[in-house]
Each structure stands twice: as C-alpha cells, then as structure tokens.
Design a protein around this motif. Sequence first.
Motif, PDB file in Angstrom:
ATOM      1  N   SER A  47       0.624  -0.964  -0.456  1.00 36.47           N
ATOM      2  CA  SER A  47       0.281  -0.101   0.273  1.00 36.47           C
ATOM      3  C   SER A  47       0.694   0.942  -0.121  1.00 36.47           C
ATOM      4  CB  SER A  47      -0.905  -0.158   1.199  1.00 36.47           C
ATOM      5  OG  SER A  47      -1.553  -1.017   1.117  1.00 36.47           O
ATOM      6  N   GLN A  48       2.023   1.144   0.717  1.00 31.75           N
ATOM      7  CA  GLN A  48       2.904   2.261   0.590  1.00 31.75           C
ATOM      8  C   GLN A  48       3.544   2.449  -0.671  1.00 31.75           C
ATOM      9  OE1 GLN A  48       5.606   0.661   4.433  1.00 31.75           O
ATOM     10  NE2 GLN A  48       4.664   2.603   5.477  1.00 31.75           N
ATOM     11  N   GLU A  49       4.117   1.629  -1.229  1.00 33.08           N
ATOM     12  CA  GLU A  49       4.213   1.747  -2.214  1.00 33.08           C
ATOM     13  C   GLU A  49       3.653   2.076  -3.381  1.00 33.08           C
ATOM     14  OE1 GLU A  49       7.853   1.803  -3.339  1.00 33.08           O
ATOM     15  OE2 GLU A  49       8.028   1.579  -1.120  1.00 33.08           O
ATOM     16  N   LYS A  52       2.751   6.082  -4.026  1.00 27.76           N
ATOM     17  CA  LYS A  52       3.683   6.505  -3.912  1.00 27.76           C
ATOM     18  C   LYS A  52       3.499   7.025  -6.361  1.00 27.76           C
ATOM     19  CE  LYS A  52       7.268   5.167  -0.795  1.00 27.76           C
ATOM     20  NZ  LYS A  52       8.515   4.250  -0.667  1.00 27.76           N
ATOM     21  N   SER A  69      -6.120  -0.548   3.295  1.00 29.70           N
ATOM     22  CA  SER A  69      -5.534  -0.091   4.204  1.00 29.70           C
ATOM     23  C   SER A  69      -4.742   0.551   2.261  1.00 29.70           C
ATOM     24  CB  SER A  69      -3.986  -0.755   3.607  1.00 29.70           C
ATOM     25  OG  SER A  69      -3.909  -1.817   5.396  1.00 29.70           O
ATOM     26  N   LEU A  73      -4.414   5.240   2.450  1.00 29.72           N
ATOM     27  CA  LEU A  73      -3.608   5.579   1.919  1.00 29.72           C
ATOM     28  C   LEU A  73      -2.783   6.522   0.831  1.00 29.72           C
ATOM     29  CD1 LEU A  73      -0.064   2.691   3.203  1.00 29.72           C
ATOM     30  CD2 LEU A  73      -1.389   5.569   4.589  1.00 29.72           C
ATOM     31  N   LYS A 295      -5.431   5.801   9.598  1.00 30.50           N
ATOM     32  CA  LYS A 295      -4.579   6.422   8.887  1.00 30.50           C
ATOM     33  C   LYS A 295      -3.976   7.588  10.122  1.00 30.50           C
ATOM     34  CE  LYS A 295      -1.689   9.107   5.396  1.00 30.50           C
ATOM     35  NZ  LYS A 295      -1.035  10.042   6.005  1.00 30.50           N
ATOM     36  N   ASP A 299       0.239   6.680  10.807  1.00 30.79           N
ATOM     37  CA  ASP A 299       0.866   7.394  11.148  1.00 30.79           C
ATOM     38  C   ASP A 299       1.724   7.659  11.902  1.00 30.79           C
ATOM     39  OD1 ASP A 299       0.338   8.814   8.437  1.00 30.79           O
ATOM     40  OD2 ASP A 299      -0.528  10.217   8.876  1.00 30.79           O
ATOM     41  N   LEU A 302       4.487   5.320  12.069  1.00 31.07           N
ATOM     42  CA  LEU A 302       5.950   5.477  10.693  1.00 31.07           C
ATOM     43  C   LEU A 302       6.714   6.649  11.333  1.00 31.07           C
ATOM     44  CD1 LEU A 302       3.860   5.644   7.514  1.00 31.07           C
ATOM     45  CD2 LEU A 302       5.206   3.591   8.253  1.00 31.07           C
TER      46      LEU A 302
END
Length: 309
Positions: A47-49, A52, A69, A73, A295, A299, A302
């Motif tokens: 999900s993070q990738e 981007k 997720s 994001l 989120k 966060d 992270l």
Amino acid sequence: MRVELPALKAEIGKLLSERNAILLAHNYQRDEVQEIADITGDSLGLSQEAAKTTADVIVFCGVHFMAESAAILSPEKTVLLPREDAGCPMADMITGTDLALFREAHPGAVVVTYVNSSAEVKALSDICCTSGNAVNVVKSIPAGKEIFMVPDRNLAQWVAKVSGRPLAWWDGYCPTHERLTVDATVKAKEAHPDAVLVVHPECPPEVVAMADAVLSTAGMYAWCRRSPAKEFIVGTEMGILYRLRKENPGKRFHIASRALLCPNMKLTTLEDVRDALVSMSPVVTVPEAVRVRAKAALDAMLAVPRDAA
C-alpha cells in the motif's frame, strides 16, 4: 473456452496500461499472480509503494483488510479487490464494537493494532504495527503505560518476550500459522537436519521458541538472502517460497508443514484479475471519518524511531 496463459497475461497487461493501473500481489498469492505483479510484498508495504505511484487504479491481489489499507493511504485512487470474498479470519476476530468496549473499560490503555485488521479497528487504535516493527513500536510507548495488542495473541506474546514490556492482548490468531505444530516442525527438522528454521511470529509460541530466526515476510526475504546458510525450513504461508527460490537460486527452501496454506490468499486467479480490470469492480472504499482516524494510527507507527528503546 479457457484462455491460454500467455494470452491471459497479455490481456491483463493491456488492461493495466489502459486503466493506468498498478497490480499488487501479496507474498502469499499464487505463483502466477506474483509473476505478473508490478510489486510483490507484505500488506502495508504494498500500500505504501502504491501510494507513491501516479497510477489511478490499484488492483490488490490479497485480502480485504489489505485493500482497505491501500484505500486509507490512497483515497484519490480506485482500489480493486479481484475477489471480494477474500477475507482474513484473524482480522474478523475483533470488531470495532469489541475494541470500543475494551477502551471504555480501560481508558488509559495504549492500543497497539497489528495492520492485519480492519479499517474500523485501526480507527479506534492509538498506533499500528507490522510484524517487522511491532517490538520497536511497543518499546516506544512510555514506561508504566498499560499496553493492549490486537488482534494476534501469538505476535503479542512474542513482542512481550522480546521487548520485555508487560502486555495484554486480544485472543485472536491466524488459523494458517496456528496449524504449524511442534510435531510438524520437529519432523521437518529431522527431514532436513542441515537447514535453519525461520518462522513468522504469528506461529504458536512453542514453535517460535524452536526457531533460528523469527521474522516478518519482508524480513525473511532479506535474512535468507544475507544468510550464509544454504538450506532453510520456512514457517509461514507457502506462497513465500516462490520469491525465496527466485531470489536465491543457489539455496534450498522447504515449507515447515503442508498445512501452511491460506485458502483466502489462494482465491485470486489471473481470470479474477482480468475480470476486475474489465468491470472495474469490486471496489473497496473506507468512509472518510474512519479513513482519517485509521491513517492517524498508521502515521503514529511511521513516526516511531527505528532505534526506539
């Protein structure tokens, strides 16, 4: 008539391009799905990738909480889950109502929620964690605070042991990892006496205690790549073997038990991926109020320093 595999893969590639879509595959997906994915990895990392990228559409080959997720994001992107019935029994073991009732009874507790949970549960949490950073997250919480981990009891027990912090936990578990028994592990070690044993912390504590390394899926890839060992017994869902073998052609990998198969992770086929791109469904969304709170918990995770003590 069944479409031949090369033609099906080509059709999917064409549809991905037309939709400006990115294809994500979890480490436990079928080999042929991982083979054509733009990115393979663990649930949160995918999900993070994807967030981007400039893709308009995320096709998530995984289970429902993972697609949530991605929606948390990347609220501006369309998130497709090719198999709407691909769920996670562990994530379903706790509901938002369950956690709300606990919070009422323990107003001062810090709730640490494993990312393998619903958006609704994340939204009621103080901070999230992955299997790879859970120890660090717990160590970052001020001493003296009551800590409650959800939903996985096995991960929580391992974190309590490694971090040295007292924890309470929800009585949830992953049915797939729970099936790895001491007896099966002993038999695997007897069959492969020169192999090192690497297991996931979702496994039962008595199996975790037998391991040479306890790691997340992402951690397993990195550790096995660096390790001088040539043979490994792997204690997690068998889908991980595809990439381990691909990345380490000179090494041998054995699954610790044939019971380590998640039926939900194996639901998604290439036909499902093609059909989702054609129909642009099923779409997974998260209500904005829930998304914002969930989120915030991600966060908070992270923001934890890697060397939290």
